[in-house]
Design a protein around this motif. Structure first.
Motif, short mmCIF file in Angstrom:
data_model
loop_
_atom_site.label_atom_id
_atom_site.label_comp_id
_atom_site.label_asym_id
_atom_site.label_seq_id
_atom_site.Cartn_x
_atom_site.Cartn_y
_atom_site.Cartn_z
N PHE A 154 -4.88 5.51 2.29
CA PHE A 154 -3.92 4.61 1.63
C PHE A 154 -4.51 4.11 0.31
N LYS A 155 -3.60 3.75 -0.57
CA LYS A 155 -3.97 3.24 -1.89
C LYS A 155 -3.35 1.85 -2.06
N VAL A 156 -4.13 0.92 -2.58
CA VAL A 156 -3.64 -0.44 -2.81
C VAL A 156 -2.78 -0.43 -4.08
N LEU A 157 -1.50 -0.74 -3.89
CA LEU A 157 -0.59 -0.84 -5.04
C LEU A 157 -0.52 -2.27 -5.58
N ILE A 179 0.83 -1.20 0.00
CA ILE A 179 0.00 0.00 0.00
C ILE A 179 0.87 1.25 0.00
N GLU A 180 0.25 2.35 -0.43
CA GLU A 180 0.89 3.65 -0.40
C GLU A 180 0.14 4.54 0.59
N ILE A 181 0.85 5.03 1.61
CA ILE A 181 0.27 5.96 2.57
C ILE A 181 0.30 7.35 1.96
N GLN A 182 -0.87 8.01 1.92
CA GLN A 182 -0.96 9.31 1.26
C GLN A 182 -1.39 10.39 2.26
N GLY A 183 -0.73 11.58 2.14
CA GLY A 183 -1.12 12.73 2.93
C GLY A 183 -1.76 13.79 2.06
#
Length: 637
Positions: free
Chosen positions: A629-632, A561-565
Motif C-alpha cells: 500500500f501507498k500513503v496518499l 491509502i492505495e492498495i497496489q498489486g
C-alpha cells in the motif's frame, strides 16, 4: 505460605486423632481394674492431644497387659504421629501377632513406614492386607489403593532408573535457609527464587554461565515484613506474578499479585482481583509465554481434592477470566502443587501426591493434546524419591531443569539444584526472538505494540505493549511453524514480516524492527497477504495480515491509502496487469467488509511495471509478486 501443610496430610492427621479418640474402653459393670484406670488416664492425654504424656501412659498400660489391643494400637499411632517410626512399627507388629485383623491402620501406617525406608516390596505385602477388612472407611480404602499403586510403580521405577545427576547451584544461591520455587527469564539471564528466613522474600541472581552471581534481595517495593513468594517471571523479564498473604487488599489467606519492572526495581504490586482470588488459598502461579494464561494452585471448594491446579485466561479488556479446574486427568483427591507451564504452551510440569509415584510428592509432566491434558507421566526415579519433590522449572530449550530439594550436600534445608532433563520428558523445542523497536529516522525506541501470530492457526502467540523505557521484547516461539509479525504505533507506518522458525543451534534470534514515520508517498509491502496460484482468491492465511492492516487504518484516523498489486514478468503482460488489479481490488473489498470507510481506500494494479528487484532469479521474482500500500494522505493531526 508457599509451603503450607498438605491439606490431605491435615485431613489424615485429623482422621487419625478421631480414631484415637473413639478408642476408649468400655468399662465392666464392676469396679475398674488397674489396667482400665491407666488406660482411661492415657486416653485423657490423647483427647488433649498431648502425645508427649500419652506415650508413657499408654506404655504403662501395655506393660500391665501386653495383650491390650486398643492400647497397643493407640501407642503405635502416637509414635507414628511423633515420627518415631521404629517404635510405631514395633507396636503395629506386636498387635498383628495378637490380632491380624484388628484395624486396617496397623497395616496402612506400617506400609508408610517401610516406604520411608525404600522397602517397597514389604510395604506392598503389608498394604494388601488392608483389603482383607470387610468395612474399612472410604479414606482408608483410597489411601490403601494409592499406596499399592505407589509400591508397584516404585518397584518398577527403581529397577529402571532414569538419567539424573543433580548439581547444587552453590553458595551464591543457597544458604542455611530454605530456597525454593526458582524461575528464569526466557534468555536464561536472570534467576529469581524464594528464600525463607523467618519470612519469605524474593531474591535474584544473574546467570554468569557456569556460575551465578551472589543472590540479592529483589530491589523495589515487593519484599515487605510479610510473606512474599511462589513467583513466576514472564519470559520478557518485565512482569512478576507472585503470592502474598494476609494483605489488606487480599480476598483470602493468600492471594496472587503482579508487579512490573522499572529499571532495576520491581514496583506496583497489585492484586489480580476477585476473578482469580477467593476467600480461600491461591498460590504458586505460572504464566504462559504469551502472557495470556495463568496457572496456579487453589484449595477453593468445588475441586477434586485438597489443592488443585487451575488456569485463567486474560480477556481483551485486561481482566482475568473465572479460573477453570484442569480436571481429573491432572487433579486428584490428594494435593497438586507448583505448576509450571513451559514456553512451548503445551507441556505442564507439576508436583502431586495423588498420582502413582514414590510415596511422597513426586514431579510429573502432562502434555496438552487434542483439546485436553493427557494422563501425567512420573519423571521417574531417582528424580523422584520417597521424600517430597517440587518446584520444577525447565529452561527454554528444555534441556536443563531446576528444582528444590533437601540433600546431603545442601547448605541448609531446601536448596536449588539443576540437572540435565532426559529426552522423553522434555518439552517441544522453543526459540526466543529478541529485539527492539525503534524510529528509523531518530533511532529512538518508541511506544507501540508488537504481535506475532501463527499463520496456520491464526492464533496470537505473542502480544506485547512496549514503551521507550525498556523498549525491548522477547517472544518464545515453538520451532517449525510459520509466523506473521506485525508492529503498530500511532504515527508510524504499518510493519509486517513473515518467517518460519527452523532448527538452530543459537537458541535465539536477534530481530530489531525499524518503524517509518507516516509520510505521504511512503510504500509498505504486505508480506503476509497470500493468493492462490494464478488467482485473485485470497488465502485464509492472509486474514491475520488483513486484520492488522484494518487496525492500522483505525489507529490513524483520516489516513488514505492505495492498495497496489504487482506481479513478476512471467507470462502475458496484459494478463498480469489484469491479475494485479483484481488482487488489489480483492484486498480493498476485504477491508471494506471489515468496516473500513471506502473513502479511505483506493486500489490499483501495476502488473510487472514496478519491480523492486530484477526478475532474474526465482527468489527475486517472488519478491516482485507482492501486494503493498501507498500513503496518499497522512492521518489527521
Amino acid at each position: 505460605m508457599a509451603l503450607i501443610p498438605s491439606i490431605t496430610q491435615i485431613h489424615r492427621y485429623t482422621l487419625t486423632l478421631l480414631l484415637l479418640l473413639v478408642s476408649t474402653l468400655c468399662f465392666s459393670q464392676g469396679k475398674p481394674t488397674k489396667v482400665e484406670k491407666e488406660y482411661e488416664k492415657a486416653m485423657k492425654f490423647v483427647q488433649e492431644k498431648d502425645l508427649v504424656k500419652a506415650i508413657p501412659a499408654l506404655s504403662r498400660v501395655v506393660e500391665l497387659d501386653p495383650t491390650h489391643k486398643k492400647a497397643i494400637m493407640t501407642l503405635g499411632d502416637a509414635y507414628f504421629l511423633q515420627k518415631d517410626f521404629p517404635n510405631a512399627l514395633k507396636n503395629y507388629q506386636s498387635l498383628t501377632k495378637i490380632d491380624s485383623l484388628f484395624h486396617p491402620r496397623q497395616y496402612l501406617n506400617a506400609a508408610k513406614i517401610y516406604i520411608k525406608e525404600n522397602d517397597y516390596k514389604t510395604a506392598l505385602v503389608l498394604i494388601r492386607n488392608v483389603f482383607r477388612f470387610k468395612i474399612p472407611n472410604f479414606q482408608t480404602v483410597y489411601d490403601a489403593e494409592l499406596i499399592e499403586k505407589n509400591c508397584v510403580f516404585a518397584i518398577h521405577a527403581i529397577a529402571n532408573p532414569v538419567s539424573f545427576n543433580p548439581q547444587n547451584l552453590g553458595d551464591s544461591i543457597n544458604s542455611a535457609n530454605d530456597e525454593y520455587l526458582p524461575s528464569l527469564s526466557a534468555d536464561d539471564e536472570w534467576l529469581i527464587f524464594t528464600r525463607k528466613d523467618n519470612q519469605e522474600d524474593f531474591f535474584y541472581s544473574k546467570n554468569l554461565g557456569k556460575t551465578f552471581s551472589k543472590a540479592k534481595a529483589l530491589e523495589g517495593t515487593l519484599n515487605t515484613r510479610e510473606n512474599e513468594g511462589a513467583q513466576t517471571i514472564s519470559p520478557d523479564g518485565n512482569s512478576l506474578y507472585y503470592t502474598a498473604c494476609s494483605r489488606k487488599d487480599g480476598f483470602g489467606s493468600c492471594d496472587l499479585y503482579v508487579a512490573t519492572r522499572k529499571g532495576n526495581k520491581w514496583v506496583d504490586g497489585r492484586n489480580l482481583g476477585e476473578s482469580i482470588n477467593t476467600p480461600y488459598w491461591e498460590s504458586q502461579p505460572s504464566i504462559s509465554s504469551d502472557g495470556k494464561h495463568l496457572f496456579f494452585i487453589s484449595n477453593r471448594p468445588g475441586g477434586n481434592g485438597g489443592s488443585d491446579i487451575y488456569v485463567s485466561a486474560l480477556k481483551s479488556n485486561g481482566d482475568w477470566s473465572i479460573p477453570e479446574n484442569l480436571g481429573k486427568n491432572i487433579n486428584t483427591r490428594s494435593d497438586e502443587s507448583s505448576p509450571y507451564i513451559h514456553p512451548d504452551g503445551k507441556t505442564l510440569y507439576f508436583s502431586s501426591d495423588g498420582h502413582p509415584g514414590m510415596g511422597g510428592k513426586d514431579l510429573y509432566v502432562s502434555r496438552y493434546e487434542n483439546g485436553a491434558w493427557q494422563t501425567p507421566t512420573n519423571l521417574g526415579y531417582p528424580i523422584n524419591t520417597q521424600a517430597n519433590e517440587s518446584s520444577l522449572f525447565v529452561n527454554l530449550n528444555g534441556t536443563v531443569a531446576y528444582y528444590a530439594a533437601e540433600k546431603s550436600d545442601s547448605y541448609g534445608k531446601n536448596d536449588i539444584y539443576k540437572f540435565e532433563l532426559y529426552e522423553d520428558v522434555r518439552p517441544s523445542k522453543v526459540i526466543y526472538v529478541k529485539g527492539i523497536v525503534f524510529d528509523r529516522v531518530t533511532n529512538l525506541q518508541v511506544l507501540g505494540q508488537i504481535e506475532i501470530q501463527n499463520i496456520t492457526t491464526k492464533k496470537s502467540v505473542f502480544s506485547y505493549v512496549f514503551n521507550p523505557e525498556n523498549g525491548s521484547y522477547i517472544a518464545c516461539l515453538p520451532l517449525n511453524e510459520n509466523y506473521a509479525l506485525s508492529v503498530s504505533s500511532p504515527g508510524y507506518l504499518f510493519y509486517s514480516e513473515n518467517f518460519n522458525l527452523v532448527e538452530t543451534n543459537k537458541g535465539s534470534i536477534q530481530y530489531n524492527i525499524p518503524l517509518e514515520p507516516i509520510l505521504e508517498g511512503k510504500e509498505v509491502v504486505l508480506k503476509n497477504i497470500f493468493f492462490e496460484t494464478d488467482s485473485f482468491q485470497i488465502k485464509n492465511e492472509s486474514k491475520v495480515e488483513l486484520q492488522k492492516l484494518a487496525d492500522f487504518i483505525n489507529l490513524n484516523p483520516g489516513i488514505k491509502i492505495e492498495i497496489q498489486g504487482h506481479t513478476d514478468n512471467v507470462g502475458d503482460r496484459i494478463y498480469n496487469y489484469k491479475l494485479s488489479e483484481k488482487r488489489a481490488k480483492a484486498v480493498y473489498d476485504e477491508l471494506v467488509k471489515m468496516g473500513i470507510n471506502a473513502a479511505q481506500l483506493m486500489s490499483k494494479g501495476f502488473g510487472d511495471m514496478k519491480p523492486i528487484v530484477p526478475n532474474d532469479t526465482p527468489l527475486n521474482k517472488s519478491l516482485n509478486r507482492r501486494t503493498q500500500f501507498k500513503v496518499l494522505k497522512g492521518p489527521s493531526k
